[in-house]
Write an enzyme that holds these catalytic residues in place. Structure first.
Site, PDB file in Angstrom:
ATOM      1  N   GLY A 108       0.819  -1.213   0.000  1.00 34.05           N
ATOM      2  CA  GLY A 108       0.000   0.000   0.000  1.00 34.05           C
ATOM      3  C   GLY A 108       0.856   1.268   0.000  1.00 34.05           C
ATOM      4  O   GLY A 108       0.403   2.316  -0.470  1.00 34.05           O
ATOM      5  N   GLU A 111       1.683   1.808  -3.520  1.00 31.89           N
ATOM      6  CA  GLU A 111       0.434   2.227  -4.180  1.00 31.89           C
ATOM      7  C   GLU A 111       0.081   3.671  -3.839  1.00 31.89           C
ATOM      8  O   GLU A 111      -0.393   4.426  -4.688  1.00 31.89           O
ATOM      9  CB  GLU A 111      -0.697   1.273  -3.785  1.00 31.89           C
ATOM     10  CG  GLU A 111      -0.513  -0.097  -4.416  1.00 31.89           C
ATOM     11  CD  GLU A 111      -1.432  -1.164  -3.858  1.00 31.89           C
ATOM     12  OE1 GLU A 111      -1.562  -1.250  -2.620  1.00 31.89           O
ATOM     13  OE2 GLU A 111      -2.019  -1.917  -4.648  1.00 31.89           O
ATOM     14  N   GLU A 131       2.930  -8.151  -1.604  1.00 30.61           N
ATOM     15  CA  GLU A 131       1.732  -8.793  -1.048  1.00 30.61           C
ATOM     16  C   GLU A 131       1.714 -10.298  -1.327  1.00 30.61           C
ATOM     17  O   GLU A 131       1.195 -11.091  -0.548  1.00 30.61           O
ATOM     18  CB  GLU A 131       0.461  -8.154  -1.628  1.00 30.61           C
ATOM     19  CG  GLU A 131       0.198  -6.728  -1.164  1.00 30.61           C
ATOM     20  CD  GLU A 131       0.824  -5.672  -2.058  1.00 30.61           C
ATOM     21  OE1 GLU A 131       1.781  -5.987  -2.802  1.00 30.61           O
ATOM     22  OE2 GLU A 131       0.363  -4.519  -2.005  1.00 30.61           O
TER      23      GLU A 131
END
Ligand code: DAK
Length: 257
Positions: A108, A111, A131
């Site tokens: 994240g 991201e 991930e």
């Protein structure tokens, strides 16, 4: 705000948001993401702010969503939490956002950096979508934005192996704007923000929206748009003039009709 620090005028017209869970490498728990969403909304509505920088600290921009918070969740829990609405609101920020990244930008965190409009990195920055190593896959746009930024083969390798990409390579691959020595990455982000803050805020907003439109438009929709405009060209005198001039080996005289 418990997990972020916000300075609306860190420099004239430039706001700074610092992610501030240093012990957890700025892992993005739900509260931090909610605070970030609210801060961005406030800065977006503040006429004095023309550019926003998001940063972490030297060791970590953010090491991903908070795995400890996610570990016990079921699919239905995740659905009910609806983190996507938070991420969508962050994505809709109209003012330009620069990520100033040092250390880990993973999952994240990567991201979030990619959701920003530009990325300035320190030479210690590491980007990754690990991930897969914890049995899941990117959930906040990683498969889409990374692929668009660095191409299918490189993105596929990062997503399927969880391998990190160092800053220097990330610059070569077009994932980030530039890499600078660690003591300069924040200064460099401020320099870029100051340059942008000198421009017309209206034009900046529209330009950001337009670049994003190209980035976000699905290929089919983009091709459809392009084809319609291609046909429209054939309704102009300039098309006839341009093609005739080529055939006749002379320079065209375009009239904008
Ligand atoms: N979550 C929670 N805690 C974390 C963390 C994380 N992502 N990353 C690090 N920490 C914590 C560690 O547990 C440790 O805590 P203590 O043990 O001291 O209590 C502390 O931060 C320091 O980390 P390390 O001791 O591990 O430090 P090292 O230098 O040895 O290693 C590392 C650094 C970054 C390589 C390592 O910490 C690591 O591998 N971290 C996890 C990286 C990762 O797998 N990230 C991806 C997470 S999954 C979604 C939106 C987003 C997402 C999903 C859905 N929706 C909108 C639906 C995103 C998912 C992810 O990001």
């Amino acid at each position: 705000m418990e997990f972020i620090l916000v300075t609306p005028q860190a420099q004239p017209h430039v706001a700074l948001i610092q992610l501030n869970r240093p012990k957890e490498l700025n892992a993005l728990n739900l509260q931090l993401m909610g605070e970030l969403r609210d801060a961005l909304k406030e800065l977006d509505d503040n006429d004095e702010v023309r550019a926003i920088i998001i940063t972490g600290n030297e060791r970590a921009f953010a090491a991903g969503a908070d795995i400890k918070q996610m570990a016990g969740k079921t699919a239905i829990d995740m659905l009910n939490i609806d983190q996507f609405s938070t991420w969508d609101q962050i994505r809709k920020t109209k003012k330009p956002i620069i990520a100033a990244v040092s250390g880990f930008a993973l999952g994240g965190g990567c991201e979030l950096a990619m959701t920003c409009d530009m990325i300035i990195a320190s030479e210690t920055a590491m980007f990754g979508q690990p991930e897969i190593k914890i049995g899941v896959m990117p959930g906040a746009g990683g498969t889409q934005r990374l692929t668009k930024a660095i191409g299918k083969a490189k993105a596929m390798e990062m997503v399927l192996t969880g391998k990190f990409m160092p800053a220097e390579e990330a610059e070569k691959q077009g994932l980030i704007n530039r890499v600078v020595p660690v003591e300069l990455y924040l200064d460099e982000a401020f320099k870029l923000a100051a340059e942008i803050a000198k421009m017309s805020p209206v034009a900046i907003k529209l330009a950001k929206e337009s670049v994003n439109r190209s980035f976000e438009t699905q290929l089919d929709e983009g091709l459809h748009f392009e084809r319609k405009n291609f046909y429209l060209c054939f309704a102009s005198e300039d098309q006839t003039e341009g093609m005739n001039a080529f055939v006749e080996k002379r320079a065209p005289e375009f009239k904008g009709r």
